[in-house]
Scaffold this active site. Structure first.
Site, PDB file in Angstrom:
ATOM      1  N   HIS A  53       0.833  -1.198   0.000  1.00 20.17           N
ATOM      2  CA  HIS A  53       0.000   0.000   0.000  1.00 20.17           C
ATOM      3  C   HIS A  53       0.870   1.251   0.000  1.00 20.17           C
ATOM      4  O   HIS A  53       2.096   1.164   0.154  1.00 20.17           O
ATOM      5  CB  HIS A  53      -0.933   0.017   1.215  1.00 20.17           C
TER       6      HIS A  53
HETATM    7  P1  TYD Z   1      -1.981  -3.151   7.523  1.00 20.78           P
HETATM    8  O1  TYD Z   1      -1.616  -1.713   7.510  1.00 20.78           O
HETATM    9  O2  TYD Z   1      -2.825  -3.685   6.426  1.00 20.78           O
HETATM   10  O3  TYD Z   1      -0.680  -4.035   7.643  1.00 20.78           O
HETATM   11  P2  TYD Z   1       0.611  -4.004   6.700  1.00 20.78           P
HETATM   12  O4  TYD Z   1       1.710  -3.501   7.547  1.00 20.78           O
HETATM   13  O5  TYD Z   1       0.840  -5.380   6.216  1.00 20.78           O
HETATM   14  O6  TYD Z   1       0.310  -3.070   5.598  1.00 20.78           O
HETATM   15  O7  TYD Z   1      -2.698  -3.419   8.911  1.00 20.78           O
HETATM   16  C1  TYD Z   1      -3.241  -4.683   9.254  1.00 20.78           C
HETATM   17  C2  TYD Z   1      -4.417  -4.469  10.170  1.00 20.78           C
HETATM   18  O8  TYD Z   1      -4.016  -3.825  11.380  1.00 20.78           O
HETATM   19  C3  TYD Z   1      -5.489  -3.602   9.544  1.00 20.78           C
HETATM   20  O9  TYD Z   1      -6.740  -4.244   9.748  1.00 20.78           O
HETATM   21  C4  TYD Z   1      -5.465  -2.322  10.318  1.00 20.78           C
HETATM   22  C5  TYD Z   1      -4.809  -2.668  11.623  1.00 20.78           C
HETATM   23  N1  TYD Z   1      -3.924  -1.598  12.105  1.00 20.78           N
HETATM   24  C6  TYD Z   1      -4.335  -0.784  13.142  1.00 20.78           C
HETATM   25  O10 TYD Z   1      -5.454  -0.904  13.653  1.00 20.78           O
HETATM   26  N2  TYD Z   1      -3.479   0.183  13.601  1.00 20.78           N
HETATM   27  C7  TYD Z   1      -2.247   0.365  13.061  1.00 20.78           C
HETATM   28  O11 TYD Z   1      -1.479   1.252  13.507  1.00 20.78           O
HETATM   29  C8  TYD Z   1      -1.844  -0.459  11.957  1.00 20.78           C
HETATM   30  C9  TYD Z   1      -0.512  -0.294  11.300  1.00 20.78           C
HETATM   31  C10 TYD Z   1      -2.702  -1.430  11.529  1.00 20.78           C
END
Ligand code: TYD
Length: 139
Positions: A53
């Site tokens: 992303h």
């Molecule tokens: P995501 O940002 O998709 O993970 P990646 O690092 O792989 O991109 O986040 C995974 C899940 O965690 C998503 O459902 C949102 C939640 N999340 C939070 O609630 N707070 C946060 O600070 C982060 C980074 C993620």
């Protein structure tokens, strides 16, 4: 608009000591933004990818506290792969860049500092949408 050349690998202080080494990171001294959030990624199964992303506004500073992993940073025109495998280096990733994480070693631990509280609206999760927004100068 950020490009891959705005990503910076920042060497952190390291106090080498027979009792064990110590490193630290300070807001503004090493991390070039006000820290609003910290999260960490751990227990990543072998072969998994994360973080496909871009953020519209959120800036990040990423440390491989333990083990190693790669970050693939993409500005819509150029791409670079950076391996983080030392706990005394941090990677500053400005907003507006597509990023993925892969090649996690066993027991690796990614510590991430963010300039914003979590906001799902700040995410661009579709790559074509990212390219469009990048081309239109929106991110
Ligand atoms: P995501 O940002 O998709 O993970 P990646 O690092 O792989 O991109 O986040 C995974 C899940 O965690 C998503 O459902 C949102 C939640 N999340 C939070 O609630 N707070 C946060 O600070 C982060 C980074 C993620």
């Amino acid at each position: 608009m950020a490009t891959i050349h705005d990503v910076r690998l920042i060497e952190l202080p390291k106090f080498v000591d027979a009792r064990g080494n110590l490193s630290f990171a300070e807001q503004h001294t090493h991390i070039p933004f006000e820290i609003k959030r910290t999260y960490w990624i751990y227990d990543v199964p072998g072969g998994e990818n994360r973080g496909g992303h871009a953020f519209k506004q959120n800036q990040e500073f990423i440390i491989a506290l333990s083990g190693a992993f790669d970050l693939i940073i993409d500005d819509g025109y150029n791409k670079t792969r950076i391996t983080l495998n030392r706990s005394y280096y941090g990677l500053f990733v400005p907003a507006g860049l597509w990023r993925e994480m892969d090649s996690f070693s066993t027991n690796s631990l990614a510590l991430e500092f963010g300039s914003m509280n979590y906001d799902s609206e700040d995410y661009i999760r579709d790559y074509d949408d990212f390219l469009r927004q990048k081309r239109d100068g929106k991110v």
